[in-house]
Design an enzyme around this catalytic site. Structure first.
Site, PDB file in Angstrom:
ATOM      1  N   LEU A 141     -64.069  39.193  90.409  1.00  0.00           N
ATOM      2  CA  LEU A 141     -63.468  40.196  90.111  1.00  0.00           C
ATOM      3  C   LEU A 141     -62.000  40.344  90.720  1.00  0.00           C
ATOM      4  CD1 LEU A 141     -66.430  42.926  90.219  1.00  0.00           C
ATOM      5  CD2 LEU A 141     -65.424  41.661  88.344  1.00  0.00           C
ATOM      6  N   HIS A 142     -61.257  39.488  90.338  1.00  0.00           N
ATOM      7  CA  HIS A 142     -59.958  39.456  90.615  1.00  0.00           C
ATOM      8  C   HIS A 142     -58.838  39.369  89.524  1.00  0.00           C
ATOM      9  CE1 HIS A 142     -61.011  38.598  94.720  1.00  0.00           C
ATOM     10  NE2 HIS A 142     -61.881  37.992  94.307  1.00  0.00           N
ATOM     11  N   ALA A 143     -57.421  39.761  89.473  1.00  0.00           N
ATOM     12  CA  ALA A 143     -56.552  39.506  88.515  1.00  0.00           C
ATOM     13  C   ALA A 143     -56.965  40.177  87.312  1.00  0.00           C
ATOM     14  CB  ALA A 143     -56.119  37.998  88.397  1.00  0.00           C
TER      15      ALA A 143
END
Length: 89
Positions: free
Chosen positions: A14-16
């Site tokens: 759950l990044h960028a």
């Protein structure tokens, strides 16, 4: 309070891009949705910063929670997103 357990499908966690898409969808819900890993405090799913500081990686199980009218439907929608490869073009 309703909860859903779901495994993070995006290869980057759950990044960028996945965090941005998830935060946008969570913010559009009629109820506040939180997300946490088992041993962490919950953060707002509608917060990109909160999602990124959660440190949820590919394959991690997260717990989504919401309360109120429409909570079950909102959780179903957000759980579907978390369980989808969101970093693919």
């Amino acid at each position: 309070m309703f909860e859903r357990r779901v495994t993070v499908a995006s290869k980057v966690g759950l990044h960028a891009r996945p965090a941005a898409l998830l935060a946008k969808a969570a913010s559009a819900q009629s109820v506040k949705i939180t997300i946490r890993k088992d041993e962490t405090d919950p953060v707002e799913a509608g917060s990109i910063l909160g999602l990124m500081t959660l440190g949820a990686s590919h394959g991690d199980e997260v717990v989504l929670a919401a309360e109120g009218e429409g909570a079950e439907e909102a959780l179903d929608e957000i759980a579907d997103l978390v369980g989808t490869e969101l970093d693919a073009e």
